[in-house]
Design a protein around this motif. Structure first.
Motif, PDB file in Angstrom:
ATOM      1  N   ALA A  63      45.655 -78.432 148.380  1.00 48.74           N
ATOM      2  CA  ALA A  63      47.004 -78.403 148.960  1.00 48.74           C
ATOM      3  C   ALA A  63      47.999 -77.747 148.007  1.00 48.74           C
ATOM      4  O   ALA A  63      48.889 -76.998 148.435  1.00 48.74           O
ATOM      5  CB  ALA A  63      47.449 -79.831 149.301  1.00 48.74           C
ATOM      6  N   GLY A  64      47.863 -78.015 146.711  1.00 45.56           N
ATOM      7  CA  GLY A  64      48.738 -77.373 145.735  1.00 45.56           C
ATOM      8  C   GLY A  64      48.557 -75.872 145.689  1.00 45.56           C
ATOM      9  O   GLY A  64      49.537 -75.116 145.601  1.00 45.56           O
ATOM     10  N   ALA A  65      47.304 -75.402 145.767  1.00 43.42           N
ATOM     11  CA  ALA A  65      47.062 -73.954 145.802  1.00 43.42           C
ATOM     12  C   ALA A  65      47.660 -73.328 147.063  1.00 43.42           C
ATOM     13  O   ALA A  65      48.227 -72.235 147.020  1.00 43.42           O
ATOM     14  CB  ALA A  65      45.560 -73.687 145.725  1.00 43.42           C
ATOM     15  N   GLY A  66      47.541 -74.039 148.197  1.00 42.83           N
ATOM     16  CA  GLY A  66      48.168 -73.539 149.423  1.00 42.83           C
ATOM     17  C   GLY A  66      49.682 -73.473 149.315  1.00 42.83           C
ATOM     18  O   GLY A  66      50.310 -72.528 149.800  1.00 42.83           O
ATOM     19  N   ALA A  67      50.285 -74.479 148.665  1.00 47.12           N
ATOM     20  CA  ALA A  67      51.735 -74.469 148.457  1.00 47.12           C
ATOM     21  C   ALA A  67      52.149 -73.303 147.569  1.00 47.12           C
ATOM     22  O   ALA A  67      53.199 -72.673 147.786  1.00 47.12           O
ATOM     23  CB  ALA A  67      52.191 -75.794 147.849  1.00 47.12           C
ATOM     24  N   ALA A  68      51.331 -72.978 146.562  1.00 46.96           N
ATOM     25  CA  ALA A  68      51.627 -71.832 145.709  1.00 46.96           C
ATOM     26  C   ALA A  68      51.556 -70.518 146.487  1.00 46.96           C
ATOM     27  O   ALA A  68      52.373 -69.611 146.267  1.00 46.96           O
ATOM     28  CB  ALA A  68      50.666 -71.803 144.523  1.00 46.96           C
ATOM     29  N   VAL A  69      50.598 -70.419 147.414  1.00 46.64           N
ATOM     30  CA  VAL A  69      50.518 -69.216 148.264  1.00 46.64           C
ATOM     31  C   VAL A  69      51.771 -69.088 149.120  1.00 46.64           C
ATOM     32  O   VAL A  69      52.358 -68.003 149.246  1.00 46.64           O
ATOM     33  CB  VAL A  69      49.254 -69.276 149.146  1.00 46.64           C
ATOM     34  CG1 VAL A  69      49.260 -68.142 150.164  1.00 46.64           C
ATOM     35  CG2 VAL A  69      48.006 -69.191 148.286  1.00 46.64           C
ATOM     36  N   ILE A  70      52.215 -70.202 149.703  1.00 50.31           N
ATOM     37  CA  ILE A  70      53.432 -70.171 150.525  1.00 50.31           C
ATOM     38  C   ILE A  70      54.643 -69.788 149.675  1.00 50.31           C
ATOM     39  O   ILE A  70      55.525 -69.029 150.112  1.00 50.31           O
ATOM     40  CB  ILE A  70      53.640 -71.544 151.203  1.00 50.31           C
ATOM     41  CG1 ILE A  70      52.497 -71.827 152.177  1.00 50.31           C
ATOM     42  CG2 ILE A  70      54.979 -71.589 151.928  1.00 50.31           C
ATOM     43  CD1 ILE A  70      52.538 -73.216 152.774  1.00 50.31           C
ATOM     44  N   ALA A  71      54.697 -70.304 148.440  1.00 47.01           N
ATOM     45  CA  ALA A  71      55.801 -69.949 147.543  1.00 47.01           C
ATOM     46  C   ALA A  71      55.783 -68.458 147.210  1.00 47.01           C
ATOM     47  O   ALA A  71      56.844 -67.806 147.175  1.00 47.01           O
ATOM     48  CB  ALA A  71      55.709 -70.783 146.260  1.00 47.01           C
ATOM     49  N   GLY A  95      42.735 -66.205 146.428  1.00 45.32           N
ATOM     50  CA  GLY A  95      41.400 -66.374 145.885  1.00 45.32           C
ATOM     51  C   GLY A  95      41.179 -67.750 145.283  1.00 45.32           C
ATOM     52  O   GLY A  95      40.105 -68.350 145.443  1.00 45.32           O
ATOM     53  N   VAL A  96      42.205 -68.283 144.588  1.00 45.90           N
ATOM     54  CA  VAL A  96      42.105 -69.630 144.016  1.00 45.90           C
ATOM     55  C   VAL A  96      41.964 -70.670 145.126  1.00 45.90           C
ATOM     56  O   VAL A  96      41.184 -71.631 145.009  1.00 45.90           O
ATOM     57  CB  VAL A  96      43.341 -69.922 143.135  1.00 45.90           C
ATOM     58  CG1 VAL A  96      43.377 -71.386 142.729  1.00 45.90           C
ATOM     59  CG2 VAL A  96      43.316 -69.044 141.892  1.00 45.90           C
ATOM     60  N   THR A  97      42.699 -70.483 146.215  1.00 45.86           N
ATOM     61  CA  THR A  97      42.600 -71.414 147.346  1.00 45.86           C
ATOM     62  C   THR A  97      41.202 -71.393 147.956  1.00 45.86           C
ATOM     63  O   THR A  97      40.621 -72.450 148.269  1.00 45.86           O
ATOM     64  CB  THR A  97      43.645 -71.056 148.412  1.00 45.86           C
ATOM     65  OG1 THR A  97      44.941 -71.045 147.822  1.00 45.86           O
ATOM     66  CG2 THR A  97      43.621 -72.060 149.550  1.00 45.86           C
ATOM     67  N   THR A 138      54.463 -60.033 142.257  1.00 43.66           N
ATOM     68  CA  THR A 138      54.365 -61.203 143.133  1.00 43.66           C
ATOM     69  C   THR A 138      53.305 -61.008 144.207  1.00 43.66           C
ATOM     70  O   THR A 138      52.586 -61.956 144.565  1.00 43.66           O
ATOM     71  CB  THR A 138      55.731 -61.468 143.789  1.00 43.66           C
ATOM     72  OG1 THR A 138      56.723 -61.626 142.776  1.00 43.66           O
ATOM     73  CG2 THR A 138      55.699 -62.739 144.630  1.00 43.66           C
ATOM     74  N   TYR A 139      53.167 -59.791 144.690  1.00 44.55           N
ATOM     75  CA  TYR A 139      52.113 -59.515 145.680  1.00 44.55           C
ATOM     76  C   TYR A 139      50.725 -59.712 145.069  1.00 44.55           C
ATOM     77  O   TYR A 139      49.823 -60.294 145.705  1.00 44.55           O
ATOM     78  CB  TYR A 139      52.268 -58.092 146.210  1.00 44.55           C
ATOM     79  CG  TYR A 139      51.263 -57.715 147.267  1.00 44.55           C
ATOM     80  CD1 TYR A 139      51.369 -58.204 148.564  1.00 44.55           C
ATOM     81  CD2 TYR A 139      50.196 -56.883 146.955  1.00 44.55           C
ATOM     82  CE1 TYR A 139      50.434 -57.863 149.526  1.00 44.55           C
ATOM     83  CE2 TYR A 139      49.259 -56.539 147.915  1.00 44.55           C
ATOM     84  CZ  TYR A 139      49.388 -57.033 149.200  1.00 44.55           C
ATOM     85  OH  TYR A 139      48.457 -56.692 150.155  1.00 44.55           O
ATOM     86  N   ILE A 140      50.540 -59.261 143.828  1.00 48.02           N
ATOM     87  CA  ILE A 140      49.251 -59.444 143.148  1.00 48.02           C
ATOM     88  C   ILE A 140      48.974 -60.925 142.931  1.00 48.02           C
ATOM     89  O   ILE A 140      47.848 -61.414 143.149  1.00 48.02           O
ATOM     90  CB  ILE A 140      49.254 -58.679 141.810  1.00 48.02           C
ATOM     91  CG1 ILE A 140      49.327 -57.173 142.063  1.00 48.02           C
ATOM     92  CG2 ILE A 140      48.004 -59.022 140.999  1.00 48.02           C
ATOM     93  CD1 ILE A 140      49.484 -56.339 140.814  1.00 48.02           C
ATOM     94  N   PHE A 141      50.003 -61.686 142.519  1.00 53.71           N
ATOM     95  CA  PHE A 141      49.829 -63.122 142.310  1.00 53.71           C
ATOM     96  C   PHE A 141      49.526 -63.847 143.625  1.00 53.71           C
ATOM     97  O   PHE A 141      48.791 -64.845 143.635  1.00 53.71           O
ATOM     98  CB  PHE A 141      51.070 -63.720 141.653  1.00 53.71           C
ATOM     99  CG  PHE A 141      51.162 -63.427 140.182  1.00 53.71           C
ATOM    100  CD1 PHE A 141      50.032 -63.264 139.422  1.00 53.71           C
ATOM    101  CD2 PHE A 141      52.399 -63.327 139.554  1.00 53.71           C
ATOM    102  CE1 PHE A 141      50.102 -63.002 138.064  1.00 53.71           C
ATOM    103  CE2 PHE A 141      52.485 -63.070 138.202  1.00 53.71           C
ATOM    104  CZ  PHE A 141      51.332 -62.900 137.451  1.00 53.71           C
ATOM    105  N   MET A 142      50.105 -63.365 144.717  1.00 49.62           N
ATOM    106  CA  MET A 142      49.806 -63.981 146.012  1.00 49.62           C
ATOM    107  C   MET A 142      48.330 -63.802 146.363  1.00 49.62           C
ATOM    108  O   MET A 142      47.664 -64.744 146.819  1.00 49.62           O
ATOM    109  CB  MET A 142      50.686 -63.364 147.096  1.00 49.62           C
ATOM    110  CG  MET A 142      50.515 -64.016 148.465  1.00 49.62           C
ATOM    111  SD  MET A 142      51.074 -62.979 149.823  1.00 49.62           S
ATOM    112  CE  MET A 142      49.881 -61.654 149.780  1.00 49.62           C
ATOM    113  N   LEU A 143      47.801 -62.597 146.131  1.00 50.96           N
ATOM    114  CA  LEU A 143      46.381 -62.369 146.379  1.00 50.96           C
ATOM    115  C   LEU A 143      45.518 -63.226 145.454  1.00 50.96           C
ATOM    116  O   LEU A 143      44.468 -63.752 145.865  1.00 50.96           O
ATOM    117  CB  LEU A 143      46.049 -60.881 146.186  1.00 50.96           C
ATOM    118  CG  LEU A 143      46.711 -59.896 147.159  1.00 50.96           C
ATOM    119  CD1 LEU A 143      46.302 -58.467 146.818  1.00 50.96           C
ATOM    120  CD2 LEU A 143      46.339 -60.229 148.597  1.00 50.96           C
ATOM    121  N   ALA A 144      45.966 -63.380 144.203  1.00 52.06           N
ATOM    122  CA  ALA A 144      45.211 -64.215 143.263  1.00 52.06           C
ATOM    123  C   ALA A 144      45.190 -65.674 143.716  1.00 52.06           C
ATOM    124  O   ALA A 144      44.152 -66.349 143.651  1.00 52.06           O
ATOM    125  CB  ALA A 144      45.816 -64.102 141.863  1.00 52.06           C
TER     126      ALA A 144
END
Length: 274
Positions: free
Chosen positions: A215-223, A139-141, A130-136
């Motif tokens: 906004a969707g990418a930001g929501a994914a980061v928050i998730a 980057g997407v954001t 999950t930490y790796i996906f958060m960093l990814a």
């Protein structure tokens, strides 16, 4: 009276089921699905609008040979979006299942369900993943903010065309690496194509779709951050529960040994008395 007892049992069963739901993981899963759906859906349609704008107004044509042009890159990004949607749909289910099992392990520590070393390793693996996906997603954001900035500049020029009378501003896709340097696809503010592009729905819709994708990418980061907090808390609870479990096992073993010693001494005293 029979129906009252039955309704009471049904109510108790519902309360027990609702109490076993990991609500923090559920909230994070809903936020993740909403963010991924918003990013993938709006991003896909925004890329389609970008292709339309490039072909209709900038007259950029697709390369006849198999070369890496802007249209090929857009197709690749669309396939990446399909993969992101599928992967995170499965990952959200896995995290939700992990939340159910972790909650059950904490609540039923002294029941039939016991915390194993494999379960703790799985929790630690989910934290790292999950930490790796958060960093990814960070980057997407950041990557999604680039087209938002480009379209904001174009949209801002279109909104202020009356103020810019007498001044000539040109849009050159070569500045962003969209077309090769040798191809001149410049469009200036006084041209008919520029006014048609500003008055069309494609520009306004594509710009707002990219904003929604951001906004969707930001929501994914928050998730992902929410998932990290939930997984870290569950890991701490499981670790403390394991220590408590070992303490209880040692304590019960010592009590059994004391009981055996006391029984042995009682038997020895009884034999000595007889």
């Amino acid at each position: 009276c029979f129906f009252n007892i039955r309704e009471r049992r049904c109510l108790e069963c519902c309360i027990k089921c609702l109490g076993g739901i990991p609500y923090p993981s559920l909230i994070a899963t809903i936020l993740l699905y909403a963010g991924v759906a918003l990013f993938c859906g709006c991003g896909h349609e925004a890329l389609t609008g970008t292709v339309t704008i490039l072909q209709d107004y900038f007259e950029v044509v697709r390369s006849p040979v198999d070369s890496l042009d802007v249209f090929t890159m857009i197709d690749i990004i669309k396939y990446v979006i399909y993969g992101i949607a599928s992967a995170f749909f499965v990952y959200g289910i896995l995290l939700m299942v992990e939340g159910f099992f972790t909650s059950g392990a904490i609540k039923d520590l002294y029941g039939d369900f016991k915390i194993t070393t494999c379960g703790r390793c799985v929790s630690a693996w989910f934290i790292m993943l999950t930490y790796i996906f958060m960093l990814a997603w960070l980057g997407v954001t950041a990557f999604t903010s680039i087209p938002v900035f480009i379209y904001f500049n174009i949209w801002n020029i279109c909104q202020n065309t009356t103020v810019l009378e007498g001044a000539t501003l040109c849009l050159d896709p070569r500045q962003y690496g969209i077309v090769p340097i040798a191809e001149a696809r410049t469009m200036c503010t006084g041209s008919e194509k520029f006014y048609r592009m500003c008055e069309s729905n494609e520009l306004d819709m594509t710009f707002h779709l990219f904003i929604c994708a951001l906004a969707g990418a930001g929501a994914a980061v928050i998730a992902m951050i929410h998932y990290l907090m939930v997984l870290s808390a569950n890991w701490a609870y499981v670790k403390d529960a394991c220590r408590m479990q070992k303490y209880e096992d040692i304590k019960s073993k010592e009590e059994q040994e004391l009981h055996d010693i006391h029984s042995t001494r009682s038997k020895e005293r009884l034999n000595a008395y007889t």
